[in-house]
Enzyme design. Structure first.
Site, short mmCIF file in Angstrom:
data_model
loop_
_atom_site.label_atom_id
_atom_site.label_comp_id
_atom_site.label_asym_id
_atom_site.label_seq_id
_atom_site.Cartn_x
_atom_site.Cartn_y
_atom_site.Cartn_z
N SER A 1 11.17 -1.97 5.84
CA SER A 1 11.82 -3.18 6.89
C SER A 1 10.43 -4.13 7.28
CB SER A 1 12.42 -2.62 8.34
OG SER A 1 11.35 -1.87 8.86
N ALA B 1 1.02 -1.20 -0.12
CA ALA B 1 -0.01 0.18 -0.07
C ALA B 1 0.78 1.42 0.00
CB ALA B 1 -1.00 0.04 1.15
N GLY C 1 3.65 3.13 2.78
CA GLY C 1 4.53 2.62 3.42
C GLY C 1 4.13 1.87 4.86
N GLY D 1 10.74 -5.39 17.27
CA GLY D 1 11.81 -4.66 16.22
C GLY D 1 11.61 -5.04 15.09
N THR E 1 12.98 0.34 0.44
CA THR E 1 12.25 -0.79 0.45
C THR E 1 11.61 -1.30 2.03
OG1 THR E 1 14.31 -2.34 0.42
CG2 THR E 1 12.66 -1.88 -1.62
N HIS F 1 1.34 32.81 28.62
CA HIS F 1 0.86 32.49 29.80
C HIS F 1 -0.66 32.39 29.71
CE1 HIS F 1 0.40 31.79 34.04
NE2 HIS F 1 -0.60 32.95 34.30
N CYS G 1 4.72 2.80 7.93
CA CYS G 1 4.32 4.17 8.84
C CYS G 1 2.68 4.37 8.68
CB CYS G 1 5.30 5.32 8.40
SG CYS G 1 4.62 6.92 9.62
N GLU H 1 3.85 1.59 23.60
CA GLU H 1 2.75 2.61 23.08
C GLU H 1 1.34 1.76 23.03
OE1 GLU H 1 5.13 6.09 20.48
OE2 GLU H 1 3.88 4.56 19.43
#
EC number: 1.8.1.4
Length: 448
Positions: free
Chosen positions: A138, A36, A39, A255, A136, A428, A41, A180
């Site tokens: 990971s 897609a 990538g 990872g 490309t 402030h 992310c 996360e």
């Protein structure tokens, strides 16, 4: 037959940013993507995870409002609607990239690139090129664990396809992604266990920041085990040396490793450990007409780093002014609650580089905006050179830290010192007042 000045393989944040920059420099560009556009992310990483973290934030806000007298009730979570909204967010951003390609006359080729004698093919079509950028990316790293092959485990590549909230989720891996996902899934109703084989979670982050996040995980009811001796993954449980963790879904957040297949087919030199493509400071490989960026090279696996590397490579191959960017000005962000954001040197690194660093720290505990919003957790740390007041590094832990860190980065990139920072008038009430007050105290300390 179309002859392209530049072909980019991979349409992630490195590839599509490089494509736009090259097209605007007058290059005829094609981008090849087998999955897609956007990538990992956009499709299975940064954007889906931050969308789910926003859902968790909405849930937590209801609970926090109840504690302050705004009485409301969370009746149920329609996860199917949350799932569909996540897909809409992803689709909207994908459409944006397609629009950029169309506006810049960039050809988008959907399909898997193959190499035959240094030639690039997509199916039976040869794609002719002068220069090539490999982007490309990971894929998830799968550890060798007893019994894992017999389990239908999830990686982040599949996790965001879940259409139901797991009752019991075990996450193996206490890095940024794993932590996360704890903060995303626990407020949505999942019982979560986090297993990390290393000495601590988030080892790349500030030690005090890690302590705050671990305390928050415990407060949320997440079962955390560090130094976990994972002995076996069974059909519905993970066995460690000390405990059995039951699950209906298990997520590997251990990872990612570079997709090197095309690089190897092209005969490119790899780094000594064989894990990355060997490149120079312009991201040029051992073959001068081929560049490699993003997760293929030995740098931080961050979307904004890949984008910057793509720009650097394009500048070089189009003979535009190009120089290596300062690695110490890369922001690192963890989107937990509170957030962690940092950049620059550690004390040890600064000393090794010949600086005379001094660390300053101030909390959000007495900040008016933090008190009003109930977000007093966290602190700001600044590492300052004692000789010239140069800002060497910074850590922000707190609400909005991923936005606040750029106030510091902008000044550091402009070669401003802590004295210029102290002269900035800060509105402030804002959380950024902590940075302003702290810098003024540092200047006073330096002048006495």
């Amino acid at each position: 037959m179309t002859q392209y000045d530049l072909v980019i393989i991979g349409a992630g944040p490195g590839g599509y940013v490089a494509a736009e920059q090259a097209a605007q420099a007058g290059q005829k560009v094609a981008v090849i993507e087998k999955e897609a556009i956007g990538g990992a992310c956009l499709n299975v990483g940064c954007i889906p995870s931050k969308t789910y973290l926003q859902y968790a934030h909405w849930v937590n806000t209801i609970y926090q409002a109840n504690e302050s007298g705004v009485n409301s009730q969370l009746e149920n979570i329609d996860f199917n609607r949350l799932y569909e909204r996540k897909n809409q967010v992803v689709q909207s951003l994908q459409n944006g990239i397609h629009s950029i390609f169309k506006a810049n006359d960039i050809d988008y080729i959907q399909g898997e690139a193959k190499v035959k004698e240094d030639k690039i093919y997509v199916e039976d079509r040869e794609v002719f090129y002068q220069k090539l950028i490999l982007a490309t990316g990971s894929r998830p790293f799968i550890p060798s664990l007893k019994g894992l092959d017999g389990v239908d485990y999830l990686t982040t590549d599949r996790f965001f396809d879940l259409k139901e909230i797991p009752d019991h989720l075990v996450i193996i891996g206490g890095g940024v992604i794993g932590v996360e996902m704890d903060f995303a899934m626990r407020p949505l109703g999942a019982e979560v266990s986090l297993l990390e084989v290393a000495d601590d979670i988030l080892l790349s982050e500030d030690e005090e920041a890690r302590a705050i996040i671990k305390a928050k995980l415990e407060e949320m009811g997440i079962d955390l085990e560090v130094k976990a001796d994972i002995q076996e993954v069974q059909k519905d449980s993970v066995q460690t040396g000390s405990k059995s963790y039951e699950f209906d879904q298990v997520l590997l957040a251990t990872g990612r490793q570079a997709n090197l297949d095309l690089a190897q087919d092209l005969g490119l030199a790899l780094t000594r450990d064989g894990q990355f493509v060997q490149v120079d400071s312009y991201y040029r490989t051992s073959k001068a007409h081929i560049y490699a960026i993003g997760d293929l090279v030995d740098s931080a696996q961050l979307a904004h780093v890949a984008s910057q590397e793509g720009k650097c490579a394009v500048n070089h191959l189009t003979r535009q002014p190009s120089q290596a960017f300062n690695q110490k000005l890369i922001p690192r962000c963890v989107y937990t609650d509170p957030e962690i954001a940092s950049f620059g040197f550690s004390e040890a690194e600064a000393q090794e580089a010949g600086y005379r660093p001094r660390l300053y720290r101030q909390t959000f505990a007495s900040n008016g905006r933090a008190l009003a919003s109930g977000q007093t957790e966290g602190f700001v740390k600044l590492l300052v050179d004692e000789r010239f007041g140069e800002i060497l590094g910074g850590v922000v832990v707190g609400a909005g830290a991923s936005e606040m860190i750029h106030q510091l980065l902008t000044l550091v990139a402009s070669e401003a010192t802590v004295h210029e920072l102290a002269n900035v008038i800060v509105a402030h009430p804002t959380l950024s007042e902590v940075i302003g007050e702290m810098s003024q105290k540092i200047v006073m300390d330096r002048t006495h």
